[in-house]
Design a protein around this motif. Structure first.
Motif, PDB file in Angstrom:
ATOM      1  N   MET A  88      49.055 123.256 130.477  1.00 30.48           N
ATOM      2  CA  MET A  88      47.709 122.724 130.648  1.00 30.48           C
ATOM      3  C   MET A  88      47.765 121.408 131.399  1.00 30.48           C
ATOM      4  SD  MET A  88      44.894 122.985 127.676  1.00 30.48           S
ATOM      5  CE  MET A  88      44.821 124.755 127.484  1.00 30.48           C
TER       6      MET A  88
ATOM      7  N   TYR B 180      47.244 117.684 132.700  1.00 25.71           N
ATOM      8  CA  TYR B 180      46.855 116.326 132.323  1.00 25.71           C
ATOM      9  C   TYR B 180      47.213 115.385 133.464  1.00 25.71           C
ATOM     10  CZ  TYR B 180      46.523 118.392 127.737  1.00 25.71           C
ATOM     11  OH  TYR B 180      46.170 119.204 126.702  1.00 25.71           O
TER      12      TYR B 180
ATOM     13  N   LEU C 224      39.536 117.131 143.457  1.00 25.35           N
ATOM     14  CA  LEU C 224      38.764 118.337 143.116  1.00 25.35           C
ATOM     15  C   LEU C 224      39.590 119.254 142.201  1.00 25.35           C
ATOM     16  CD1 LEU C 224      36.235 120.167 143.661  1.00 25.35           C
ATOM     17  CD2 LEU C 224      37.565 121.208 145.494  1.00 25.35           C
TER      18      LEU C 224
ATOM     19  N   LEU D 261      39.960 117.690 138.692  1.00 23.41           N
ATOM     20  CA  LEU D 261      38.730 117.764 137.895  1.00 23.41           C
ATOM     21  C   LEU D 261      38.505 119.189 137.394  1.00 23.41           C
ATOM     22  CD1 LEU D 261      36.228 115.491 139.855  1.00 23.41           C
ATOM     23  CD2 LEU D 261      37.288 115.070 137.637  1.00 23.41           C
ATOM     24  N   LEU D 262      38.752 120.157 138.269  1.00 24.91           N
ATOM     25  CA  LEU D 262      38.546 121.556 137.859  1.00 24.91           C
ATOM     26  C   LEU D 262      39.548 121.962 136.778  1.00 24.91           C
ATOM     27  CD1 LEU D 262      37.869 123.267 141.293  1.00 24.91           C
ATOM     28  CD2 LEU D 262      36.276 123.102 139.386  1.00 24.91           C
TER      29      LEU D 262
ATOM     30  N   ARG E  49      40.990 120.166 134.539  1.00 26.27           N
ATOM     31  CA  ARG E  49      40.795 119.583 133.209  1.00 26.27           C
ATOM     32  C   ARG E  49      39.461 119.982 132.603  1.00 26.27           C
ATOM     33  NH1 ARG E  49      39.826 113.477 132.838  1.00 26.27           N
ATOM     34  NH2 ARG E  49      37.860 114.252 132.026  1.00 26.27           N
ATOM     35  N   SER E  50      38.684 120.772 133.323  1.00 21.76           N
ATOM     36  CA  SER E  50      37.409 121.240 132.789  1.00 21.76           C
ATOM     37  C   SER E  50      37.634 122.430 131.858  1.00 21.76           C
ATOM     38  CB  SER E  50      36.501 121.669 133.936  1.00 21.76           C
ATOM     39  OG  SER E  50      37.010 122.849 134.520  1.00 21.76           O
ATOM     40  N   GLY E  51      36.567 122.859 131.216  1.00 20.92           N
ATOM     41  CA  GLY E  51      36.646 124.047 130.377  1.00 20.92           C
ATOM     42  C   GLY E  51      37.165 125.236 131.168  1.00 20.92           C
ATOM     43  N   PHE E  52      36.705 125.343 132.405  1.00 16.17           N
ATOM     44  CA  PHE E  52      37.156 126.425 133.281  1.00 16.17           C
ATOM     45  C   PHE E  52      38.664 126.369 133.514  1.00 16.17           C
ATOM     46  CE2 PHE E  52      38.342 126.940 137.778  1.00 16.17           C
ATOM     47  CZ  PHE E  52      38.237 128.318 137.906  1.00 16.17           C
TER      48      PHE E  52
ATOM     49  N   ARG F  49      40.957 124.801 131.733  1.00 14.36           N
ATOM     50  CA  ARG F  49      41.696 125.028 130.490  1.00 14.36           C
ATOM     51  C   ARG F  49      41.766 126.527 130.206  1.00 14.36           C
ATOM     52  NH1 ARG F  49      43.734 120.253 130.472  1.00 14.36           N
ATOM     53  NH2 ARG F  49      42.386 118.479 130.097  1.00 14.36           N
TER      54      ARG F  49
ATOM     55  N   PHE G 283      38.031 129.061 144.453  1.00 15.07           N
ATOM     56  CA  PHE G 283      38.234 127.606 144.602  1.00 15.07           C
ATOM     57  C   PHE G 283      39.486 127.325 145.427  1.00 15.07           C
ATOM     58  CE2 PHE G 283      35.491 126.893 140.773  1.00 15.07           C
ATOM     59  CZ  PHE G 283      34.578 126.072 141.419  1.00 15.07           C
TER      60      PHE G 283
END
Lengths: 251, 319
Positions: B1, B3, B175, B178-179, B181-184, B186, B215
């Motif tokens: 994941m 970070y 970009l 940000l993507l 670390r988003s719900g998407f 993860r 993306f």
């Protein structure tokens, strides 16, 4: 709540589930008993939608769900814990619970918003971690965690979705007595808003938790009744509990 | 994941500063090298996004880039559209192509996924290779750079164009970060870790995978438009699968699943290529040796290995 009518499943010529009918009421704790190969896990596959039945009908909350895939059934509020640990191995325990909590709270597809900082997700992770007694080890890596902890997490992932119906496939398989006790308490504490369907081999646990017990053998429902009725049934004793009188522990 | 650790931020800033200084104080040739690095790095980040975090090892990222470049060229040169609109069409084409590849391959993984993306990429390559109106195998010239003179910026100046490209690289990194670390993002990591369990949690994994590829296509498309504007020329060689293979090499060399590693990998590969090819044409042998070393020493790549040692050291400090 859950109604199964004349369900059958065969693989080639081999019939695993034969003409099985079940009815589970909302809030009920139902234990499924049966020797190895009785078709218990296959029944869970059919209920969860990971296998398609050869015949029969499944109704959940009054709606026929036979045509829905596993994803759609999960969204209706069906969760499942597995006989063999089925975890997100490369992630931490916290991340495992976060994925389940975000899925249940509808945060999984959100762009640009980190569920790690979401108050509802965080609260859910803490709540479940406490339930399964993993608060101290939340940041441990799953792949290196001991078996008992992985087993607790297996149930925790399913619980974190706050399901209406929880299918638990041998949640205590392979763990020691102290964890069985803990798990026993956990089951007793779960709210009645969750209907439980449990495959369990620990007899003390099964007879204590169950409202009703269904006994399967060779894919057929052999018997169904309260724990007391089940204990007293001669056929069940001979087939499932074996020769041992009383049959307190049957692995 | 994913970070965005302090180490990653420092590495990112250091890499960007290195490129900026190298371009500022170097010759014309140094600026060419820096832009080559930047384009490769953007592509590598785009591939790391879906391969490192989603487990989707694609061999058609060159094709995504090439499609954006060709549509940009076709709209602006052949059809006389404005440059911004042409770039928009180019990006849209790359996104649609990548999305289609993602959608079709959403239920397959492993070697079959790789083969399917290879097939898609080679199909796209063949189309542009044969398309005489767009120059076929001769390629096509006449592309122009954006006109930013209204803001007092002249992109035809080599150094300014280099900084412009550097800005796009930073934009692509932000970009992606940000993507991821988003719900998407993860969920994408969850699919990589255990797709079946994600489905059991009620996640439509095919949708997430398709979106991730789209993306990725957007970012690869940015590299394509940058490439077309850089050399004013495009050819089917942009789409050929060996380029996609080279991008994968960069990702593994730098550290798959680290997002900043691919930038390090791109810097190393291009610098190695230019310094060794001064002595011998067989520079690929040396790149191969470095790659074998990187894979055998745990497969974490240069940055990945450094990060691993750093984390180990930090844990030792706390214990």
């Amino acid at each position: 709540m859950l109604e199964v009518k004349n369900l059958s499943k065969d693989f080639g010529g081999l019939q695993i589930i034969r003409d099985l009918s079940l009815k589970v009421e909302a809030g009920e704790r139902r234990v499924i008993l049966g020797p190895n190969g009785a078709g218990k896990t296959t029944l869970f596959h059919l209920l969860a939608g990971t296998l398609a039945p050869s015949q029969g009908e499944i109704r959940f909350d009054g709606a026929a769900i036979g045509a829905l895939n596993a994803v759609r059934r999960a969204r209706l509020g069906m969760a499942r814990s597995y006989q063999k640990n089925n975890l997100f191995e490369s992630l931490t325990i916290r991340e495992n619970l976060m994925l389940a909590a975000s899925a249940a709270l509808g945060k999984s597809g959100k762009l640009f918003r980190d569920p790690r900082h979401d108050a509802a997700v965080k609260a859910r992770i803490d709540e479940i971690a406490e339930q399964i007694a993993l608060t101290e080890t939340l940041d441990a890596q799953v792949s290196t965690a001991p078996y008992g902890i992985r087993r607790q997490l297996e149930v925790g992932i399913a619980l974190a979705t706050k399901p209406k119906l929880l299918l638990m496939d041998e949640p205590t398989s392979g763990v020691g007595p102290s964890m069985i006790d803990h798990f026993h308490r956990l089951l007793n504490q779960l709210p009645r808003s969750i209907t439980l369907l449990i495959i369990e081999h620990d007899m003390d646990l099964a007879f204590d938790v169950a409202d009703r017990i269904s006994v399967l053998n060779f894919g057929e429902k052999l018997f169904e009744g309260t724990p007391t009725e089940t204990k007293g049934n001669a056929m069940v004793r001979s087939i499932y509990l074996g020769e041992r009188e009383g049959g307190e522990h049957n692995a | 994941m994913f970070y965005q650790s302090p180490l990653r931020t420092i590495t990112l800033i250091a890499a960007l500063c290195f490129l900026a200084i190298y371009a500022s104080f170097g010759s014309y040739f140094a600026r060419e090298i820096v832009i080559e690095i930047i384009i490769l790095a953007i592509l590598a980040i785009s591939l790391d996004f879906c391969a490192g975090f989603g487990g989707m090892v694609s061999l058609c990222h060159g094709a995504m880039m090439g499609i954006a470049a060709y549509f940009y060229g076709m709209m602006s040169v052949k059809l006389g559209w404005g440059l911004t609109a042409s770039a928009g069409i180019g990006l849209a084409a790359a996104v649609i192509f990548a999305g289609c590849v993602g959608w079709v391959t959403a239920r397959i993984s492993g070697i079959f996924f790789i083969m399917a993306t290879l097939a898609f990429g080679q199909m796209a390559y063949t189309i542009f290779f044969r398309w005489r109106w767009l120059g076929g195998d001769d390629g096509m010239g006449g592309m122009r750079r954006f006109d930013l003179s209204a803001w007092g910026v002249n992109l035809n100046d080599g150094l300014i164009f280099t900084f412009w490209a550097l800005g796009i690289l930073l934009l692509v990194y932000i970009l992606s970060a940000l993507l991821l670390r988003s719900g998407f993002g993860r969920s994408l990591s969850g699919i990589h870790a255990n797709e079946g369990r994600m489905q059991a949690l009620g996640i439509n994994t095919a949708t997430i995978r398709t979106q991730a590829m789209a993306f990725s296509g957007l970012m690869a498309g940015l590299a394509g438009i940058l490439a077309a504007q850089h050399t004013f020329y495009i050819s089917p060689e942009l789409l050929v699968w060996t380029l996609s293979g080279e991008v994968l090499l960069v990702v593994i060399l730098g550290g798959i699943g680290t997002l900043v590693g691919p930038i390090i990998g791109a810097i190393l590969l291009v610098l190695m290529k230019h310094s060794i090819s001064a002595y011998t044409d067989y520079w690929h042998i040396f790149v191969g040796l470095v790659l074998i070393f990187a894979v055998l020493s745990g497969g974490r790549g240069i940055f990945g290995q450094g990060e691993y040692w750093w984390q180990k050291y930090m844990r030792g400090q706390h214990a």
